[in-house]
Design a protein around this motif. Structure first.
Motif, PDB file in Angstrom:
ATOM      1  N   LEU A 169     -59.119  50.279  36.572  1.00 57.20           N
ATOM      2  CA  LEU A 169     -60.433  49.984  37.148  1.00 57.20           C
ATOM      3  C   LEU A 169     -61.565  50.477  36.246  1.00 57.20           C
ATOM      4  N   GLU A 170     -61.336  51.636  35.604  1.00 61.64           N
ATOM      5  CA  GLU A 170     -62.367  52.150  34.697  1.00 61.64           C
ATOM      6  C   GLU A 170     -62.652  51.157  33.571  1.00 61.64           C
ATOM      7  N   TYR A 171     -61.569  50.664  32.960  1.00 62.61           N
ATOM      8  CA  TYR A 171     -61.757  49.673  31.888  1.00 62.61           C
ATOM      9  C   TYR A 171     -62.410  48.405  32.432  1.00 62.61           C
ATOM     10  N   LEU A 172     -61.977  47.999  33.613  1.00 66.09           N
ATOM     11  CA  LEU A 172     -62.515  46.781  34.204  1.00 66.09           C
ATOM     12  C   LEU A 172     -64.029  46.891  34.382  1.00 66.09           C
ATOM     13  N   VAL A 173     -64.472  48.038  34.932  1.00 60.80           N
ATOM     14  CA  VAL A 173     -65.911  48.230  35.165  1.00 60.80           C
ATOM     15  C   VAL A 173     -66.671  48.201  33.833  1.00 60.80           C
ATOM     16  N   LEU A 174     -66.145  48.957  32.860  1.00 58.17           N
ATOM     17  CA  LEU A 174     -66.799  48.984  31.538  1.00 58.17           C
ATOM     18  C   LEU A 174     -66.963  47.577  30.974  1.00 58.17           C
ATOM     19  N   ILE A 175     -65.882  46.816  31.059  1.00 57.76           N
ATOM     20  CA  ILE A 175     -65.867  45.511  30.406  1.00 57.76           C
ATOM     21  C   ILE A 175     -66.714  44.491  31.168  1.00 57.76           C
ATOM     22  N   LEU A 176     -66.727  44.626  32.507  1.00 59.64           N
ATOM     23  CA  LEU A 176     -67.596  43.719  33.269  1.00 59.64           C
ATOM     24  C   LEU A 176     -69.058  43.977  32.930  1.00 59.64           C
ATOM     25  N   ILE A 177     -69.394  45.252  32.720  1.00 59.86           N
ATOM     26  CA  ILE A 177     -70.777  45.577  32.347  1.00 59.86           C
ATOM     27  C   ILE A 177     -71.104  44.965  30.983  1.00 59.86           C
ATOM     28  N   VAL A 178     -70.159  45.105  30.042  1.00 60.78           N
ATOM     29  CA  VAL A 178     -70.374  44.535  28.705  1.00 60.78           C
ATOM     30  C   VAL A 178     -70.532  43.012  28.794  1.00 60.78           C
ATOM     31  N   SER A 179     -69.660  42.369  29.577  1.00 63.11           N
ATOM     32  CA  SER A 179     -69.728  40.900  29.708  1.00 63.11           C
ATOM     33  C   SER A 179     -71.081  40.463  30.251  1.00 63.11           C
ATOM     34  N   ALA A 180     -71.537  41.176  31.291  1.00 65.09           N
ATOM     35  CA  ALA A 180     -72.825  40.824  31.881  1.00 65.09           C
ATOM     36  C   ALA A 180     -73.928  40.994  30.852  1.00 65.09           C
ATOM     37  N   GLY A 181     -73.836  42.073  30.083  1.00 63.83           N
ATOM     38  CA  GLY A 181     -74.846  42.334  29.053  1.00 63.83           C
ATOM     39  C   GLY A 181     -74.875  41.233  28.012  1.00 63.83           C
ATOM     40  N   VAL A 182     -73.698  40.809  27.573  1.00 60.19           N
ATOM     41  CA  VAL A 182     -73.638  39.764  26.547  1.00 60.19           C
ATOM     42  C   VAL A 182     -74.186  38.449  27.090  1.00 60.19           C
ATOM     43  N   ARG A 183     -73.844  38.159  28.354  1.00 61.44           N
ATOM     44  CA  ARG A 183     -74.356  36.901  28.943  1.00 61.44           C
ATOM     45  C   ARG A 183     -75.876  36.923  29.092  1.00 61.44           C
ATOM     46  N   TRP A 184     -76.397  38.096  29.435  1.00 61.27           N
ATOM     47  CA  TRP A 184     -77.853  38.247  29.544  1.00 61.27           C
ATOM     48  C   TRP A 184     -78.506  37.986  28.184  1.00 61.27           C
ATOM     49  N   LEU A 185     -77.892  38.570  27.152  1.00 67.60           N
ATOM     50  CA  LEU A 185     -78.420  38.412  25.795  1.00 67.60           C
ATOM     51  C   LEU A 185     -78.373  36.951  25.362  1.00 67.60           C
ATOM     52  N   GLU A 186     -77.254  36.291  25.708  1.00 68.18           N
ATOM     53  CA  GLU A 186     -77.112  34.870  25.362  1.00 68.18           C
ATOM     54  C   GLU A 186     -78.205  34.037  25.998  1.00 68.18           C
ATOM     55  N   ARG A 187     -78.458  34.314  27.300  1.00 66.83           N
ATOM     56  CA  ARG A 187     -79.479  33.542  28.010  1.00 66.83           C
ATOM     57  C   ARG A 187     -80.844  33.758  27.366  1.00 66.83           C
ATOM     58  N   ARG A 188     -81.114  35.020  27.049  1.00 71.92           N
ATOM     59  CA  ARG A 188     -82.399  35.350  26.426  1.00 71.92           C
ATOM     60  C   ARG A 188     -82.576  34.612  25.115  1.00 71.92           C
ATOM     61  N   MET A 189     -81.504  34.577  24.307  1.00 72.55           N
ATOM     62  CA  MET A 189     -81.609  33.950  22.997  1.00 72.55           C
ATOM     63  C   MET A 189     -81.606  32.427  23.106  1.00 72.55           C
ATOM     64  N   ASN A 190     -80.873  31.917  24.093  1.00 71.22           N
ATOM     65  CA  ASN A 190     -80.830  30.470  24.262  1.00 71.22           C
ATOM     66  C   ASN A 190     -82.180  29.902  24.634  1.00 71.22           C
TER      67      ASN A 190
END
Lengths: 245, 248
Positions: A220-241
């Motif tokens: 679960l610890e890894y899952l939480v970390l990685i979900l946060i990273v995924s959300a961050g990357v998607r946010w960045l993608e939207r911003r750049m798009n």
């Protein structure tokens, strides 16, 4: 509907093992459980710090390896291919062991656990970063280079102001993938004694004898970390798009 | 016009793409202030010819001299010539991630060493000249094709070149946008800019060209004043080409 399909495997497993859980070891309402949880969470700092340091280094090295791969000169391309093929062929765990135990014998340079881990993770990932950058840069049309040449931009400025800003937008999803991969692979550095999430969980298992619950929390610890990273990357993608073609 | 010095001299220029000979022994002079229009069927080597002038393509045989500098592999000659020659492309090739203003100021700032304010002032000057100063802060994709091509022309002009090359500048445009780009080019021609234009726009050629060049299969088949070649083409191939273009 999607969510139901997602949960079905869990539903199948749970009834079969319902009697064996012993959640008390990680029960936050008891002193011991709360202490155990806190102990496990302290590993997050090193996992994150090590992964981020390694990904920054691997992006820089990857770019520096990718550029010669795009050269018209054969020797430069050969350097790129050799680096990528060799580094990509070494399993990360083997590289970690080699850097930590082997490198001091070879060179007299002893890296501490943290830097040995970072070095091995970054080196391993840089080969993949190099391929990602090469593909990203190659996807930019020839016309962009020609326009840059027509206003006399030199190679460095062409890359810095014209090609790379466009390439980065295109490879962002792939870079996000690599960061997720890095977070997971950092668990291997536990074998040389790095006090990160997996190592902490291992130590707790040795004293508490409840691997099922403790490793479930680790998952679960890894899952939480990685979900946060995924959300961050998607946010960045939207911003750049929003500023993309 | 005849007493002006040559700004571009091409002597016996040849070029292959693999087995295909794109240019065959091409010789052409362009004088200071001269407006040259190159036409011909597709694959005739028109684009290759002007792309050799700023070495977007490298010629194999022959000599190209631009403003007194002989074009060689040396970076020095390349820098000098690209500083003298501006180019406008069929596909505009604007930098899509930069605003119109940033597209225009990048070269002046990084290559000519202008300050941000100087570069902006110069950019606005040329945006006004191509009549779209109000689009300065937009991204290229927010503009129409005609506007994008005018930005591309302004981007070239910001480097203050002595020669402008146009590689089919209206071929990728919708018909209603061709006129606005041709107007800008006509204005530029009137101001005395040395221009080489590859185009199928025969009306523009007739109005603006001092010299018409007709190419076919990598060779220059016919050269003459616009008036001469349109009224009395000397070669059969050019006569057939003109007939085809005007009748379609």
């Amino acid at each position: 509907m999607k969510r139901v399909i997602f949960l079905m495997p869990l539903l199948l497993i749970l009834p079969g093992c319902s009697g064996n859980w012993g959640w008390y070891v990680v029960d936050p309402t008891t002193t011991n459980g709360a202490n155990n949880l806190r102990f496990m969470a302290t590993g997050a700092y090193n996992t994150i710090l090590m992964s981020l340091t390694a990904i920054i280094i691997s992006v820089i090295v990857g770019l520096l390896v990718a550029l010669p791969g795009l050269s018209e000169k054969k020797a430069w391309r050969a350097f790129n291919r050799t680096y990528v093929e060799i580094v990509r062929a070494i399993p990360i765990l083997v590289l970690i062991l080699w850097v930590y135990y082997g490198l001091p014998q070879l060179s007299g340079i002893t890296l501490n656990v943290f830097w040995a881990g970072v070095f091995a993770l970054a080196l391993s990932d840089s080969a993949f970063q190099a391929e990602i950058f090469r593909a990203g840069i190659q996807s930019i049309s020839k016309g962009q280079y020609e326009a840059a040449q027509s206003i006399s931009l030199n190679y460095r400025d062409t890359m810095r102001y014209v090609i790379l800003p466009q390439a980065i937008r295109r490879i962002l999803p792939a870079l996000g993938n690599q960061l997720v991969y890095m977070l997971k692979m950092s668990s291997l550095v536990s074998v040389i004694g790095m006090q990160e999430l997996t190592r902490k969980a291992n130590e707790l298992v040795v004293s508490e004898y409840r691997p099922l619950e403790i490793y479930t929390i680790l998952v679960l610890e890894y899952l939480v970390l990685i979900l946060i990273v995924s959300a961050g990357v998607r946010w960045l993608e939207r911003r750049m798009n929003s500023s993309e073609v | 016009m005849t007493d002006q010095p040559n700004l571009i001299e091409m002597r016996g220029v040849s070029k292959h793409f693999g087995d295909f000979q794109a240019l065959k022994d091409v010789t052409l002079d362009v004088k200071l202030g001269e407006r040259v229009v190159i036409c011909g069927p597709s694959g005739s080597g028109k684009s290759t010819l002007i792309r050799c002038i700023n070495r977007l393509e490298a010629h194999e045989v022959g000599e190209i001299v631009v403003d007194g500098v002989t074009l060689t592999q040396s970076q020095d000659s390349l820098d000098k010539i690209r500083g003298t020659v501006g180019m406008v492309f069929q596909q505009f090739n604007l930098f899509p991630h930069l605003t119109v203003l940033e597209n225009l100021t990048l070269g002046p700032r990084r290559v000519l060493g202008l300050s941000e304010d100087e570069a902006k002032a110069r950019a606005m000057l040329y945006l006004e000249r191509v009549q779209i100063p109000d689009q300065a802060d937009k991204l290229p994709r927010q503009l129409s094709g005609g506007q994008q091509q005018r930005v591309a022309i302004a981007r070239s002009l910001c480097m203050e070149p002595r020669i402008m090359l146009f590689d089919e500048p209206t071929s990728a445009l919708d018909p209603e946008m061709i006129a606005e780009v041709l107007d800008v080019m006509t204005e530029l021609a009137t101001s005395g800019m040395t221009m080489i234009v590859v185009t199928h726009e025969m009306g523009f050629a007739r109005r603006v060209a001092d010299k018409m060049v007709f190419m076919d299969k990598g060779e220059i088949v016919e050269v003459g004043t616009a008036e001469d070649v349109f009224t009395a083409p000397k070669s059969d191939r050019f006569a057939a080409f003109i007939k085809q273009i005007l009748n379609h």
